[in-house]
Design an enzyme around this catalytic site. Structure first.
Site, short mmCIF file in Angstrom:
data_model
loop_
_atom_site.label_atom_id
_atom_site.label_comp_id
_atom_site.label_asym_id
_atom_site.label_seq_id
_atom_site.Cartn_x
_atom_site.Cartn_y
_atom_site.Cartn_z
N GLY A 94 0.75 -1.08 0.03
CA GLY A 94 -0.04 -0.13 0.23
C GLY A 94 0.95 1.42 -0.03
CG LEU A 154 0.69 -8.01 -7.87
CD1 LEU A 154 1.49 -8.98 -6.95
CD2 LEU A 154 1.42 -7.12 -8.80
CG HIS A 198 5.46 -1.36 -15.00
ND1 HIS A 198 4.81 -2.58 -14.47
CD2 HIS A 198 6.56 -1.69 -15.62
CE1 HIS A 198 5.90 -3.52 -14.83
NE2 HIS A 198 6.77 -2.90 -15.51
CG ASP A 247 2.67 -4.29 -16.80
OD1 ASP A 247 2.14 -3.45 -15.98
OD2 ASP A 247 3.13 -5.15 -16.56
CD GLU A 306 6.83 3.17 -8.60
OE1 GLU A 306 5.63 3.14 -8.18
OE2 GLU A 306 7.43 2.09 -8.73
#
Length: 194
Positions: free
Chosen positions: A13, A90, A107, A148, A177
Site C-alpha cells: 500500500g 496484481l 509500473h 502493462d 513514482e
C-alpha cells in the site's frame, strides 16, 4: 473540483500512502472514496486502516475468480469514482465501458520494456539490471485489456548505477513514482474536467 479516487492494491500500500500524503499536504485535490485489497492477508490493509481508510477485501477464503471480479465491479459501479488507480494491483483488471480513459496503472519500469505478466516488484528491477540497462524509471499509463499496456501518460527516468541491486534501484524508482502518479492524476483529471 476534488477528484474522487478508487484505489486497488495487492501489497504494502505504499503507493496509496504516498497519495494520501499528497492529499493531506494539499498537493493533490483528491479524495479516496474506495479502497480495494485483492485479498485479506496483505500488509497494506493495516497500513491504510492506520491512516483512516476503510478497505474492502476482494478475495475471501473460498471465493472464485468470478466471484472476486463481480464484487470489485459492483463496488466500482456503486461508487462511480472519477479515476480508478491500480497501485501495485496484481490481478487482471476487467474494464467496463464507463471506465474507459479512467483507469490508470503505475509500473516500475519504462514501458513497453519490462512489463507484462509476472513483471512486478523486484522482478522488474532484477531484469533491468540483468539486461544491462543504463536507464530505468517508472511509467503511468491508461489500462486496457493487456497487462502493462495502454497509452503512456507520464514516464520519469533515473540512471541504473554499476553497483545497483534490485533493492537500491527499486528505492530510486519508487521516489520517481511518488512524483509521477500524482502528476498523472492531475493531468487526467483536468482532461476529464473532474
Amino acid at each position: 473540483m476534488t477528484t474522487k479516487l478508487a484505489v486497488l492494491f495487492s501489497g504494502g500500500g505504499t503507493t496509496i500512502l504516498n497519495l494520501l500524503s499528497q492529499i493531506e499536504d494539499k498537493k493533490l485535490d483528491a479524495e479516496i472514496i474506495l479502497s480495494i485489497a485483492s485479498r485479506n492477508d496483505i500488509i497494506g490493509i493495516d497500513r491504510l486502516a492506520e491512516r483512516g481508510i476503510d478497505v474492502a477485501i476482494a478475495k475471501q477464503d473460498g471465493d472464485t475468480t468470478e466471484t472476486v471480479d463481480r464484487k470489485i465491479q459492483a463496488w466500482l459501479d456503486n461508487s462511480k469514482p472519477d479515476l480508478i488507480l491500480l497501485c501495485g494491483y496484481l490481478r487482471f483488471f476487467q474494464l467496463k465501458p464507463w471506465m474507459e480513459g479512467r483507469v490508470l496503472n503505475i509500473h516500475p519500469a519504462l514501458l513497453p520494456n519490462f512489463g507484462g505478466k509476472g513483471m512486478y516488484g523486484l522482478n522488474v528491477h532484477k531484469s533491468v539490471i540483468e539486461h544491462g540497462e543504463k536507464t530505468s524509471g517508472c511509467t503511468v499509463h491508461y489500462v486496457d485489456d493487456k497487462y502493462d499496456h495502454g497509452p503512456i501518460i507520464i514516464q520519469k527516468t533515473c540512471d541504473v548505477l554499476e553497483n545497483d541491486t534490485p533493492e537500491t534501484l527499486a528505492k530510486r524508482v519508487f521516489e520517481l513514482e511518488c512524483i509521477a502518479y500524482p502528476e498523472a492524476i492531475r493531468l487526467v483529471a483536468s482532461q476529464l474536467n473532474v
